[in-house]
Structures are given as structure tokens and as C-alpha cells.
Design a protein around this motif. Structure first.
Motif, short mmCIF file in Angstrom:
data_model
loop_
_atom_site.label_atom_id
_atom_site.label_comp_id
_atom_site.label_asym_id
_atom_site.label_seq_id
_atom_site.Cartn_x
_atom_site.Cartn_y
_atom_site.Cartn_z
N SER A 1 19.03 -35.14 39.16
CA SER A 1 19.50 -36.50 38.89
C SER A 1 20.30 -36.61 37.60
CB SER A 1 18.31 -37.46 38.84
OG SER A 1 17.46 -37.15 37.75
N THR A 2 20.40 -35.53 36.85
CA THR A 2 21.18 -35.55 35.61
C THR A 2 22.66 -35.50 35.93
OG1 THR A 2 19.41 -34.42 34.41
CG2 THR A 2 21.59 -34.34 33.44
N ASN A 3 23.42 -36.39 35.32
CA ASN A 3 24.87 -36.41 35.48
C ASN A 3 25.48 -36.02 34.14
OD1 ASN A 3 27.18 -37.10 37.25
ND2 ASN A 3 27.61 -38.49 35.57
N TRP A 4 26.27 -34.97 34.13
CA TRP A 4 26.87 -34.48 32.90
C TRP A 4 28.26 -35.08 32.69
CZ3 TRP A 4 23.97 -31.54 29.71
CH2 TRP A 4 22.82 -30.96 30.24
N PHE A 5 28.55 -35.47 31.46
CA PHE A 5 29.88 -35.92 31.05
C PHE A 5 30.36 -34.95 29.97
CE2 PHE A 5 27.87 -39.70 32.70
CZ PHE A 5 28.86 -40.27 33.47
N PHE A 6 31.33 -34.14 30.30
CA PHE A 6 31.84 -33.15 29.36
C PHE A 6 32.98 -33.76 28.55
CE2 PHE A 6 29.94 -30.79 32.85
CZ PHE A 6 29.03 -30.01 32.15
N VAL A 7 32.76 -33.91 27.27
CA VAL A 7 33.69 -34.60 26.38
C VAL A 7 35.07 -33.98 26.40
CG1 VAL A 7 34.09 -35.28 23.99
CG2 VAL A 7 31.80 -35.37 24.92
N ASP A 8 35.15 -32.67 26.49
CA ASP A 8 36.46 -32.01 26.45
C ASP A 8 37.30 -32.22 27.71
OD1 ASP A 8 34.66 -30.47 27.87
OD2 ASP A 8 35.49 -28.57 27.21
N PHE B 1 17.07 -29.95 31.83
CA PHE B 1 18.11 -30.85 32.31
C PHE B 1 18.94 -30.21 33.42
CE2 PHE B 1 17.64 -33.36 28.34
CZ PHE B 1 17.48 -34.61 28.94
N ARG B 2 19.21 -28.92 33.34
CA ARG B 2 20.00 -28.26 34.37
C ARG B 2 19.28 -28.22 35.71
NH1 ARG B 2 21.76 -23.75 30.19
NH2 ARG B 2 23.68 -24.72 29.44
N ARG B 3 17.96 -28.16 35.67
CA ARG B 3 17.18 -28.14 36.91
C ARG B 3 17.01 -29.53 37.51
NH1 ARG B 3 12.38 -23.90 35.31
NH2 ARG B 3 13.72 -22.06 35.32
N ASP B 4 17.16 -30.57 36.70
CA ASP B 4 16.99 -31.94 37.17
C ASP B 4 18.25 -32.38 37.92
OD1 ASP B 4 16.36 -34.57 37.59
OD2 ASP B 4 16.29 -35.13 35.47
N ALA C 1 15.83 -26.35 21.93
CA ALA C 1 17.09 -26.80 22.53
C ALA C 1 17.34 -26.06 23.84
CB ALA C 1 18.24 -26.59 21.56
N LYS C 2 17.04 -24.78 23.89
CA LYS C 2 17.24 -24.01 25.12
C LYS C 2 16.32 -24.51 26.23
CE LYS C 2 17.50 -19.41 27.02
NZ LYS C 2 17.41 -18.00 26.81
N ARG C 3 15.07 -24.81 25.89
CA ARG C 3 14.14 -25.36 26.89
C ARG C 3 14.63 -26.70 27.41
NH1 ARG C 3 10.23 -23.66 23.17
NH2 ARG C 3 9.80 -25.82 22.62
N GLN C 4 15.17 -27.54 26.53
CA GLN C 4 15.71 -28.83 26.96
C GLN C 4 16.86 -28.63 27.94
OE1 GLN C 4 16.64 -30.65 23.16
NE2 GLN C 4 15.10 -32.21 23.55
N LEU C 5 17.80 -27.75 27.62
CA LEU C 5 18.94 -27.50 28.51
C LEU C 5 18.47 -26.98 29.86
CD1 LEU C 5 21.66 -26.01 26.16
CD2 LEU C 5 21.76 -28.15 27.43
N THR C 6 17.51 -26.08 29.85
CA THR C 6 16.97 -25.55 31.10
C THR C 6 16.37 -26.67 31.94
OG1 THR C 6 16.51 -23.41 30.08
CG2 THR C 6 15.29 -23.94 32.09
#
Length: 72
Positions: free
Chosen positions: A43-50, A38-41, A31-36
Motif C-alpha cells: 500500500s506504500t506509494n513512492w514519490f521520487f523527488v528527482d 516499506f518496500r514490502r508494504d 533506516a535499512k529495516r524501515q526501508l525493507t
């Protein structure tokens, strides 16, 4: 993730508790490798639910984003 960590239990080489701990550790690392990644990509757009008051507002935001990218 899963078989490799539980294989020692099935072959009798380790107890179930240690295999489960190994499985949990491998899952956290993955999971940590995945987050790393995605954070470097850029083109990733984050939608924070809160940040949204309800699911309809979140959905509208996602639909608007996708529409702006040509996904109608």
C-alpha cells in the motif's frame, strides 16, 4: 536509538568516538529495516523527488494521489 549507544560513555566504560560509531551503525541499521518494511508494504506509494522538475509539480502529484484515495 541514542541513549543505549551513548550510555557506556556516560558511565565511563567507553570513549566518545566508539560510542558515536555505534550510534551511527545503529541508525543505519534502523533506516535499512524501515526501508525493507516499506518496500514490502504493497500500500506504500513512492514519490521520487528527482522525477519532478520542481516542487509544485511534486505537490500537484501528491495532492492528486491523495484526492484519488478520498482525502480531499
Amino acid at each position: 536509538i541514542g541513549y543505549k549507544e551513548l550510555a557506556p560513555y556516560f558511565s565511563g566504560g567507553a570513549d566518545l568516538e566508539s560510542c558515536i560509531e555505534s550510534l551511527k551503525r545503529a541508525t543505519r541499521r534502523y533506516a535499512k529495516r524501515q526501508l525493507t518494511w516499506f518496500r514490502r508494504d504493497q500500500s506504500t506509494n513512492w514519490f521520487f523527488v528527482d522525477e519532478y522538475t520542481n516542487s509544485d509539480e511534486l505537490l500537484s502529484s501528491v495532492v492528486a494521489f491523495l484526492s484519488s484515495k478520498g482525502f480531499d
